[in-house]
Design an enzyme around this catalytic site. Sequence first.
Site, short mmCIF file in Angstrom:
data_model
loop_
_atom_site.label_atom_id
_atom_site.label_comp_id
_atom_site.label_asym_id
_atom_site.label_seq_id
_atom_site.Cartn_x
_atom_site.Cartn_y
_atom_site.Cartn_z
CG HIS A 22 -2.00 0.98 1.20
ND1 HIS A 22 -3.06 0.91 0.30
CD2 HIS A 22 -2.23 2.11 1.94
CE1 HIS A 22 -3.89 1.92 0.51
NE2 HIS A 22 -3.40 2.66 1.48
CE LYS A 169 -3.88 7.21 0.98
NZ LYS A 169 -3.95 8.24 2.03
CG ASP A 198 -4.52 11.52 0.72
OD1 ASP A 198 -4.03 12.66 0.90
OD2 ASP A 198 -4.67 10.69 1.64
CD GLU A 224 -7.51 12.79 2.00
OE1 GLU A 224 -7.20 12.43 3.16
OE2 GLU A 224 -8.08 12.04 1.18
CG ASP A 249 -6.50 13.35 6.31
OD1 ASP A 249 -6.94 13.28 7.48
OD2 ASP A 249 -5.92 12.40 5.76
CE LYS A 273 -7.96 10.33 8.23
NZ LYS A 273 -6.55 10.18 7.80
CD GLU A 327 -9.93 7.81 4.10
OE1 GLU A 327 -9.61 8.01 2.90
OE2 GLU A 327 -9.25 8.23 5.05
#
Length: 374
Positions: A22, A169, A198, A224, A249, A273, A327
């Site tokens: 990732h 990403k 992002d 983002e 964020d 979050k 998400e």
Amino acid sequence: MVLPYIESIEAILVDLPTIRAHQLAMTVMNVQTLVIVRLRCSDGIEGLGEATTIGGLSYGEESPEGIKVAIDTYLAPALLGQNAANVLAAVQRMEKAARGNTFAKSALETALLDAQGKRLGVPVSTLLGGAVRDTVPVLWTLASGDTRRDIEEAEALLDARRHDTFKLKIGRRSVAEDVAHVCAIKRALGKRARVTVDVNQAWSESQAAVGIAQLEEAGVDLVEQPVPRAHRTGMARLAARFVIPIMADEAVQGPEDAMAIAREGAADVLAIKIAKSGGLYGALRTAAVGDAAGIALYGGTMLEGSIGSVAAAHAFATLPRLEWGTELFGPLLLVDDVVRERPAYADFSMRLPTGPGLGLAIDEDKLNRYRRDR
């Protein structure tokens, strides 16, 4: 009436492999470390909580190892022997015992709410005022870095009706390379799916101005955190300059940040979050500020496993407006988990468990298999 008290608190480091590498702007993840909290009460009820970071310390100031130390050394001693049914009083004690450490506090607050929900026989969302939806929309992050593979993955997930919004990403490569990658994916998916990016703070304001202009022209839906979190004035200039929504964020840690962003016009969307807000109550306070200011809301993740993701879903399910969905795909990124039944995903959403508390139970065999101290 004898009030239940907190008998013991255990914080356990768990290392779970991911289904693929990732890639983010600041790190590449192949394993996710969860801090699983087990809070046991005098009435025999156990509450579960979770704290998770992204790539150890690469994302922020807390690491899994530091979270465990904060719980074991400072927060758990402040809570032992206290009324297990009074969650807000426990939250206040944690605030006095330690500054910051919002991830650790979130895990403990989650465990207290889980235990109280089980005690009363109601879901956590009911303790928060009640869910206005029984599912929350969930996007998927395309993070292989390979354009062809990302397109194939998105097409398969669209066909399976698992996701219809995809986050990319970017920020590890040049602006030109990243923009070309994103635009190719948006062209392939067209209007069948939302595509967001992002940047994870990787661009300067001048780089962001160039990149966002091209992304906007290509029809990308949202950008983002394009610049470092401290550069709110730069975010405000970008938000005023472009039609494409700019989301904060890393720049929003709690309601105070949300207030400053609203005052300066530094974002069109806020990522909420529970970990950054210090728990579910803090997340709802942050969301309320954004909502009152007319800023759209998005349910964010720290790539938690099932416990943390479901806790966040209970909070997000109570929000009157959740324009950009969530998400909460963390459990899908993991090869395995430490609960008996993982949350269900279908029709582009996660379904909220209906059992008391979080609606989850620990799988003792899996916990023992993946715990770091085994």
